[in-house]
Design an enzyme around this catalytic site. Structure first.
Site, PDB file in Angstrom:
ATOM      1  N   THR A  27       0.843  -1.194   0.000  1.00  0.00           N
ATOM      2  CA  THR A  27       0.000   0.000   0.000  1.00  0.00           C
ATOM      3  C   THR A  27       0.877   1.242   0.000  1.00  0.00           C
ATOM      4  OG1 THR A  27      -1.752  -1.152   1.198  1.00  0.00           O
ATOM      5  CG2 THR A  27      -1.752   1.251   1.331  1.00  0.00           C
ATOM      6  N   THR A  30       4.331   4.772  -3.730  1.00  0.00           N
ATOM      7  CA  THR A  30       5.366   4.158  -4.568  1.00  0.00           C
ATOM      8  C   THR A  30       4.883   2.830  -5.133  1.00  0.00           C
ATOM      9  OG1 THR A  30       7.031   5.192  -3.149  1.00  0.00           O
ATOM     10  CG2 THR A  30       7.802   3.520  -4.680  1.00  0.00           C
ATOM     11  N   GLY A  84       6.166  -0.498   0.068  1.00  0.00           N
ATOM     12  CA  GLY A  84       6.978   0.670   0.362  1.00  0.00           C
ATOM     13  C   GLY A  84       7.399   0.687   1.825  1.00  0.00           C
ATOM     14  N   ALA A  85       7.960   1.806   2.255  1.00  0.00           N
ATOM     15  CA  ALA A  85       8.356   1.983   3.652  1.00  0.00           C
ATOM     16  C   ALA A  85       8.360   3.473   3.958  1.00  0.00           C
ATOM     17  CB  ALA A  85       9.732   1.379   3.917  1.00  0.00           C
ATOM     18  N   ASP A  86       8.129   3.795   5.219  1.00  0.00           N
ATOM     19  CA  ASP A  86       8.162   5.190   5.649  1.00  0.00           C
ATOM     20  C   ASP A  86       9.568   5.617   6.052  1.00  0.00           C
ATOM     21  OD1 ASP A  86       5.314   5.491   5.374  1.00  0.00           O
ATOM     22  OD2 ASP A  86       5.127   4.274   7.179  1.00  0.00           O
ATOM     23  N   GLY A  97       3.485   1.657   7.874  1.00  0.00           N
ATOM     24  CA  GLY A  97       2.185   1.847   8.495  1.00  0.00           C
ATOM     25  C   GLY A  97       1.599   3.227   8.334  1.00  0.00           C
ATOM     26  N   GLY A  98       2.267   4.078   7.534  1.00  0.00           N
ATOM     27  CA  GLY A  98       1.709   5.399   7.289  1.00  0.00           C
ATOM     28  C   GLY A  98       0.354   5.338   6.610  1.00  0.00           C
ATOM     29  N   GLY A  99       0.133   4.265   5.852  1.00  0.00           N
ATOM     30  CA  GLY A  99      -1.149   4.062   5.185  1.00  0.00           C
ATOM     31  C   GLY A  99      -2.118   3.221   5.989  1.00  0.00           C
ATOM     32  N   GLU A 105       0.132  -5.858   5.706  1.00  0.00           N
ATOM     33  CA  GLU A 105       1.432  -5.796   5.039  1.00  0.00           C
ATOM     34  C   GLU A 105       2.414  -6.783   5.662  1.00  0.00           C
ATOM     35  OE1 GLU A 105       1.350  -1.114   3.578  1.00  0.00           O
ATOM     36  OE2 GLU A 105       2.205  -1.637   5.524  1.00  0.00           O
TER      37      GLU A 105
END
Length: 225
Positions: A27, A30, A84-86, A97-99, A105
Site C-alpha cells: 500500500t 510508490t 513501500g516503507a516510511d 504503516g503510514g497508510g 502488510e
C-alpha cells in the site's frame, strides 16, 4: 523529483515479477507505480499472475488495472511481495504503516519467498527515529497507550480520520496509535516488546524481512540487498 524517483522504483520492482507468480501488493504512493506497471503487462503482454492486496485502496487499484486477485484461502505462500516503507535504517530495518495497512502488510511479507521494498531516497536514514504506527483493538487503545510509556515511548497519539470526526479505522476495524520513541537503538527488541502488550494487533517495525530494497535516487535506480 521525488515522484519521478518513486515511479522509477515501482516500475523496477514490477520487473521482478515473472509469469505465473503469486504476488503480494503493498500500500502507498510508490507501490501504486508497481501495480500500474503490472496492470500494463497483464493487459498488453498477457502476463498471468494472481495477487493479494494489503488494503482496500490497493484492491481497488488492482481491479482497475485488470489484475487478477486471490486470497490466502487459495494460496498459502507468495512468490514476491512488493511494498513501500516510511523509513529505512542503514541496517535495513523498516518502519511502515503510514497508510494504516501495517498488519496486512506484515502478514503478506511474512508469507512471501521474497519481500521487495520500493522507496525514494528521502526514506533512507542512518537509524529509525520516526513515530511507530501501532495497530490496536479499539477496546484497549487507552491501556495500550499507557503501557507504551513503560517502553520509554515519549508520546503516543491516536490517529484521527480525515474527512470525518473520530479515530481512523484500519481495514480490520482497529485503531492506530502513532508512538514516538526518538532514536530507536534496538528495533527488533522494540518490535517484540510492543507486540507483547495485550491489545496490540501489530506494529510497524519490520526487522530482517527485506530481501531487496529498490531506491529511486537522482533519476536512477539503486539496489540495496
Amino acid at each position: 523529483m521525488s515522484e519521478e524517483e518513486k515511479k522509477l522504483a515501482g516500475i523496477e520492482a514490477a520487473r521482478e515479477v515473472e509469469e505465473g507468480g503469486y504476488i503480494g501488493l503493498g500500500t502507498g504512493s510508490t507501490v501504486r507505480y508497481a501495480v500500474e506497471e503490472l496492470g500494463r503487462r497483464v493487459r498488453e503482454n498477457g502476463l498471468e499472475i494472481k495477487c493479494i492486496p494489503t488494503s482496500a485502496d490497493t484492491r481497488i487499484l488492482a481491479i482497475k488495472n485488470k489484475i487478477p486477485l486471490t486470497t490466502f484461502e487459495e494460496v498459502h505462500e507468495l512468490d514476491i511481495a512488493i511494498d513501500g516503507a516510511d523509513q529505512i535504517s542503514s541496517d535495513y530495518a523498516l518502519i511502515k504503516g503510514g497508510g494504516a495497512a501495517l498488519f496486512r502488510e506484515k502478514v503478506v511479507a511474512s508469507n512471501s519467498k521474497r519481500f521487495i521494498v520500493v522507496v525514494d531516497k528521502s526514506k533512507l536514514s542512518e537509524s529509525l527515529d520516526i513515530a511507530v504506527p501501532v495497530e490496536v483493538l479499539p477496546f484497549a487503545w487507552a491501556v495500550v497507550s499507557e503501557r507504551l510509556e513503560t517502553l520509554e515511548c515519549k508520546k503516543s497519539k491516536l490517529r484521527c480520520a480525515t474527512g470525518k470526526s473520530g479515530p481512523l479505522l484500519t481495514d480490520n476495524g482497529n485503531y492506530i496509535l502513532d508512538a514516538s520513541f526518538g532514536r530507536i537503538e534496538y528495533p527488533q527488541k522494540l518490535e517484540e516488546e510492543i507486540n507483547d502488550i495485550v491489545g496490540v494487533v501489530e506494529n510497524g517495525i519490520f526487522c530482517g524481512m527485506a530481501s531487496k530494497i529498490i531506491v529511486g535516487r537522482d533519476g536512477r535506480i539503486e539496489v540495496l540487498q
